[in-house]
Design a protein around this motif. Structure first.
Motif, PDB file in Angstrom:
ATOM      1  N   GLY A 193     -41.732 -50.467  22.933  1.00 49.45           N
ATOM      2  CA  GLY A 193     -41.506 -49.337  21.844  1.00 49.45           C
ATOM      3  C   GLY A 193     -42.801 -49.150  20.996  1.00 49.45           C
ATOM      4  N   GLY A 194     -44.072 -49.633  21.355  1.00 49.88           N
ATOM      5  CA  GLY A 194     -45.369 -49.451  20.730  1.00 49.88           C
ATOM      6  C   GLY A 194     -45.356 -50.335  19.653  1.00 49.88           C
ATOM      7  N   LYS A 195     -44.464 -51.246  19.422  1.00 49.72           N
ATOM      8  CA  LYS A 195     -44.511 -52.286  18.361  1.00 49.72           C
ATOM      9  C   LYS A 195     -44.642 -53.598  18.906  1.00 49.72           C
ATOM     10  CE  LYS A 195     -43.963 -49.061  15.481  1.00 49.72           C
ATOM     11  NZ  LYS A 195     -44.917 -48.754  14.665  1.00 49.72           N
ATOM     12  N   PHE A 196     -45.437 -54.406  18.301  1.00 50.97           N
ATOM     13  CA  PHE A 196     -45.807 -56.060  18.435  1.00 50.97           C
ATOM     14  C   PHE A 196     -44.328 -56.593  18.669  1.00 50.97           C
ATOM     15  CE2 PHE A 196     -46.811 -60.468  17.023  1.00 50.97           C
ATOM     16  CZ  PHE A 196     -47.529 -60.796  18.427  1.00 50.97           C
ATOM     17  N   VAL A 197     -44.143 -57.455  20.073  1.00 54.32           N
ATOM     18  CA  VAL A 197     -43.156 -58.290  20.007  1.00 54.32           C
ATOM     19  C   VAL A 197     -43.543 -59.769  20.034  1.00 54.32           C
ATOM     20  CG1 VAL A 197     -41.511 -59.160  21.661  1.00 54.32           C
ATOM     21  CG2 VAL A 197     -42.159 -56.540  21.651  1.00 54.32           C
ATOM     22  N   TYR A 198     -44.753 -60.410  20.784  1.00 61.80           N
ATOM     23  CA  TYR A 198     -45.218 -61.715  20.608  1.00 61.80           C
ATOM     24  C   TYR A 198     -46.541 -61.789  21.361  1.00 61.80           C
ATOM     25  CZ  TYR A 198     -43.295 -62.648  25.504  1.00 61.80           C
ATOM     26  OH  TYR A 198     -43.122 -62.766  26.786  1.00 61.80           O
ATOM     27  N   ALA A 199     -47.296 -62.915  21.098  1.00 66.31           N
ATOM     28  CA  ALA A 199     -48.247 -63.109  21.869  1.00 66.31           C
ATOM     29  C   ALA A 199     -47.903 -64.406  22.598  1.00 66.31           C
ATOM     30  CB  ALA A 199     -49.566 -63.369  20.695  1.00 66.31           C
ATOM     31  N   VAL A 200     -48.848 -64.320  23.582  1.00 63.05           N
ATOM     32  CA  VAL A 200     -48.614 -65.738  24.707  1.00 63.05           C
ATOM     33  C   VAL A 200     -50.219 -66.236  24.790  1.00 63.05           C
ATOM     34  CG1 VAL A 200     -48.853 -63.865  26.624  1.00 63.05           C
ATOM     35  CG2 VAL A 200     -48.026 -66.424  26.797  1.00 63.05           C
ATOM     36  N   LYS A 201     -50.367 -67.348  24.863  1.00 63.50           N
ATOM     37  CA  LYS A 201     -51.535 -67.829  25.298  1.00 63.50           C
ATOM     38  C   LYS A 201     -51.440 -68.373  26.540  1.00 63.50           C
ATOM     39  CE  LYS A 201     -54.098 -72.134  23.882  1.00 63.50           C
ATOM     40  NZ  LYS A 201     -54.271 -73.569  23.059  1.00 63.50           N
ATOM     41  N   VAL A 202     -52.612 -67.962  27.344  1.00 64.92           N
ATOM     42  CA  VAL A 202     -52.688 -68.007  28.861  1.00 64.92           C
ATOM     43  C   VAL A 202     -53.900 -68.893  28.993  1.00 64.92           C
ATOM     44  CG1 VAL A 202     -53.016 -66.866  30.774  1.00 64.92           C
ATOM     45  CG2 VAL A 202     -51.772 -65.593  28.974  1.00 64.92           C
ATOM     46  N   ASP A 203     -53.546 -69.983  29.815  1.00 60.87           N
ATOM     47  CA  ASP A 203     -54.520 -71.150  30.025  1.00 60.87           C
ATOM     48  C   ASP A 203     -55.161 -70.290  31.364  1.00 60.87           C
ATOM     49  OD1 ASP A 203     -56.154 -73.332  30.797  1.00 60.87           O
ATOM     50  OD2 ASP A 203     -54.258 -74.324  31.802  1.00 60.87           O
ATOM     51  N   THR A 204     -56.484 -70.378  31.273  1.00 56.69           N
ATOM     52  CA  THR A 204     -57.325 -69.816  32.483  1.00 56.69           C
ATOM     53  C   THR A 204     -58.268 -70.979  33.142  1.00 56.69           C
ATOM     54  OG1 THR A 204     -59.040 -69.132  30.957  1.00 56.69           O
ATOM     55  CG2 THR A 204     -57.467 -67.451  31.446  1.00 56.69           C
ATOM     56  N   SER A 205     -57.828 -72.215  32.969  1.00 57.17           N
ATOM     57  CA  SER A 205     -58.716 -73.242  33.161  1.00 57.17           C
ATOM     58  C   SER A 205     -58.726 -73.344  35.090  1.00 57.17           C
ATOM     59  CB  SER A 205     -58.331 -74.543  32.836  1.00 57.17           C
ATOM     60  OG  SER A 205     -56.799 -74.892  33.101  1.00 57.17           O
ATOM     61  N   GLU A 206     -57.478 -72.877  35.514  1.00 57.71           N
ATOM     62  CA  GLU A 206     -57.238 -73.085  37.008  1.00 57.71           C
ATOM     63  C   GLU A 206     -57.666 -71.449  37.945  1.00 57.71           C
ATOM     64  OE1 GLU A 206     -53.567 -74.818  37.645  1.00 57.71           O
ATOM     65  OE2 GLU A 206     -54.010 -76.493  37.093  1.00 57.71           O
ATOM     66  N   GLY A 207     -58.120 -70.664  36.914  1.00 55.19           N
ATOM     67  CA  GLY A 207     -58.299 -69.249  37.604  1.00 55.19           C
ATOM     68  C   GLY A 207     -57.894 -68.181  36.905  1.00 55.19           C
ATOM     69  N   PHE A 208     -58.178 -67.180  37.089  1.00 55.53           N
ATOM     70  CA  PHE A 208     -58.201 -65.765  36.481  1.00 55.53           C
ATOM     71  C   PHE A 208     -56.937 -64.949  36.920  1.00 55.53           C
ATOM     72  CE2 PHE A 208     -59.823 -61.815  34.401  1.00 55.53           C
ATOM     73  CZ  PHE A 208     -59.592 -62.346  33.056  1.00 55.53           C
ATOM     74  N   GLU A 209     -56.010 -65.841  37.361  1.00 55.15           N
ATOM     75  CA  GLU A 209     -54.722 -64.954  37.822  1.00 55.15           C
ATOM     76  C   GLU A 209     -53.772 -64.884  36.588  1.00 55.15           C
ATOM     77  OE1 GLU A 209     -52.226 -63.248  38.238  1.00 55.15           O
ATOM     78  OE2 GLU A 209     -51.901 -63.583  40.541  1.00 55.15           O
ATOM     79  N   LEU A 210     -53.975 -63.944  35.927  1.00 57.19           N
ATOM     80  CA  LEU A 210     -53.326 -63.587  34.552  1.00 57.19           C
ATOM     81  C   LEU A 210     -51.882 -62.990  34.823  1.00 57.19           C
ATOM     82  CD1 LEU A 210     -56.258 -62.949  32.354  1.00 57.19           C
ATOM     83  CD2 LEU A 210     -55.255 -64.930  32.899  1.00 57.19           C
ATOM     84  N   CYS A 211     -51.504 -62.588  35.654  1.00 58.57           N
ATOM     85  CA  CYS A 211     -50.119 -62.031  35.705  1.00 58.57           C
ATOM     86  C   CYS A 211     -48.894 -62.964  35.369  1.00 58.57           C
ATOM     87  CB  CYS A 211     -49.896 -61.320  37.113  1.00 58.57           C
ATOM     88  SG  CYS A 211     -48.147 -60.664  37.188  1.00 58.57           S
ATOM     89  N   PRO A 212     -48.186 -62.762  34.530  1.00 62.73           N
ATOM     90  CA  PRO A 212     -47.176 -63.976  34.223  1.00 62.73           C
ATOM     91  C   PRO A 212     -46.036 -63.913  34.881  1.00 62.73           C
ATOM     92  CG  PRO A 212     -47.059 -62.154  32.493  1.00 62.73           C
ATOM     93  CD  PRO A 212     -48.079 -61.759  33.565  1.00 62.73           C
ATOM     94  N   ALA A 213     -45.780 -62.823  35.847  1.00 63.20           N
ATOM     95  CA  ALA A 213     -44.683 -62.607  36.455  1.00 63.20           C
ATOM     96  C   ALA A 213     -44.328 -63.980  37.395  1.00 63.20           C
ATOM     97  CB  ALA A 213     -44.660 -61.501  37.431  1.00 63.20           C
ATOM     98  N   ASP A 214     -43.170 -64.398  37.677  1.00 65.37           N
ATOM     99  CA  ASP A 214     -42.722 -65.657  38.347  1.00 65.37           C
ATOM    100  C   ASP A 214     -43.260 -65.288  39.763  1.00 65.37           C
ATOM    101  OD1 ASP A 214     -41.645 -66.405  36.014  1.00 65.37           O
ATOM    102  OD2 ASP A 214     -39.684 -65.916  36.475  1.00 65.37           O
TER     103      ASP A 214
END
Length: 317
Positions: A193-214
């Motif tokens: 809705g254009g409003k902030f919900v939450y922030a997630v810390k993403v570990d990139t040590s094993e690659g730059f695959e940043l899509c969080p989808a299962d």
């Protein structure tokens, strides 16, 4: 009967939303637009529309899904339908150049970037980064596809002129300054809705695959922020996260009529924030959400439910 129409090209990324819609008893219909037709003389059904079209559709053999969807969205908007993440959002989804221009317009710092078409121009652009590491990426990508780190001009030249060179689907390669972070993670801020919900810390040590989808699994790619060997969750929701950058992000989204998005940034050694991606087809990681007790798709389903109810009340259906 009015309903929610979910526009997409990848059922694996949409099932988590449709389950939430079912859970809340919201009538909905999926429009899978990897191909199809649109009769310009016809009138769209009543209801509200939410687009989850992805920049990475070409990796699933849906090469023209975004192009077709753009026409469908324009048709819906021309008839005054309520469309969440409509034409403007899709334009941003498939162009990092346009993302950076919009971020800069609202005072958000992005890495120095040069867009180039043609191998000679890629090499020419890279020379201006001489003496400093830089990365290349695709203008239209998704999932971190095409990201490569180069320490020298010579290594880029060997890559561009060699058999491993990966041509972007739109022909545009970005040459971008490398942001050295003190730790190997990036931060992704989620908005509904254009409003902030939450922030997630993403570990990139094993690659730059940043899509969080299962469902996302494309193998190890370049990590832009160093290496670590400690085992830990790749996605962690940050409790109580706040930064003044959030207000600017919300301005960017409002100015471009984007209601749902994930915006990613990285901090350099001095703590400065560099924003490098607006994902208007954002996904959420179920493990991280379960641990934090926060659920992005549930919030989205609730938002769509409220919008549908308001739409029904407005037309008296």
């Amino acid at each position: 009967m009015s309903k929610v129409y979910v526009i997409h090209e990848n059922s694996e990324w949409t099932v988590h939303l449709t389950r939430r819609l079912e859970e809340l008893g919201i009538p909905f219909e999926e429009w899978h637009l990897d191909e199809g037709t649109v009769d310009l003389s016809s009138i769209p059904p009543e209801g509200i529309y939410y687009s989850r079209m992805s920049a990475s559709s070409h990796t699933r053999d849906h090469r023209y899904a975004p192009e077709f969807t753009l026409q469908v969205l324009a048709w819906l908007e021309a008839h005054g339908r309520t469309v969440f993440n409509g034409t403007r959002a899709l334009q941003l989804e498939v162009s990092k150049v346009q993302q950076y221009l919009e971020l800069n317009k609202y005072g958000v710092q992005t890495p120095r970037t040069i867009a180039a078409v043609g191998k000679e121009n890629i090499l020419k652009a890279a020379k201006s980064f001489e003496g400093k590491p830089f990365i290349t990426k695709h203008n239209r990508a998704g999932k971190g596809l095409g990201v490569q780190l180069f320490q020298t001009f010579g290594s880029l030249k060997a890559y561009v002129e060699g058999p491993a060179f990966e041509e972007p689907v739109d022909g545009i390669t970005l040459i971008q300054e490398y942001i050295q972070a003190p730790e190997s993670f990036i931060t992704r801020c989620e908005f509904v809705g254009g409003k902030f919900v939450y922030a997630v810390k993403v570990d990139t040590s094993e690659g730059f695959e940043l899509c969080p989808a299962d469902a996302c699994q494309i193998g190890d790619l370049f990590c832009p922020v160093g290496e670590e060997v400690e085992e830990k969750p790749k996605f962690q929701i940050l409790e109580g996260f706040y930064d003044p950058i959030l207000a600017k992000y919300e301005q960017v989204l409002a100015g471009n009529n984007v209601k749902v998005a994930g915006i990613e940034f990285i901090r350099n050694q001095d703590g400065e924030i560099f924003t490098y991606d607006i994902n208007t087809n954002t996904n959420y990681n179920s493990d991280a959400e379960a641990k934090a007790g926060k659920y992005g798709m549930l919030e989205l389903a609730k938002y769509l439910k409220t919008a549908l109810e308001q739409s029904v009340n407005a037309v008296g259906v």
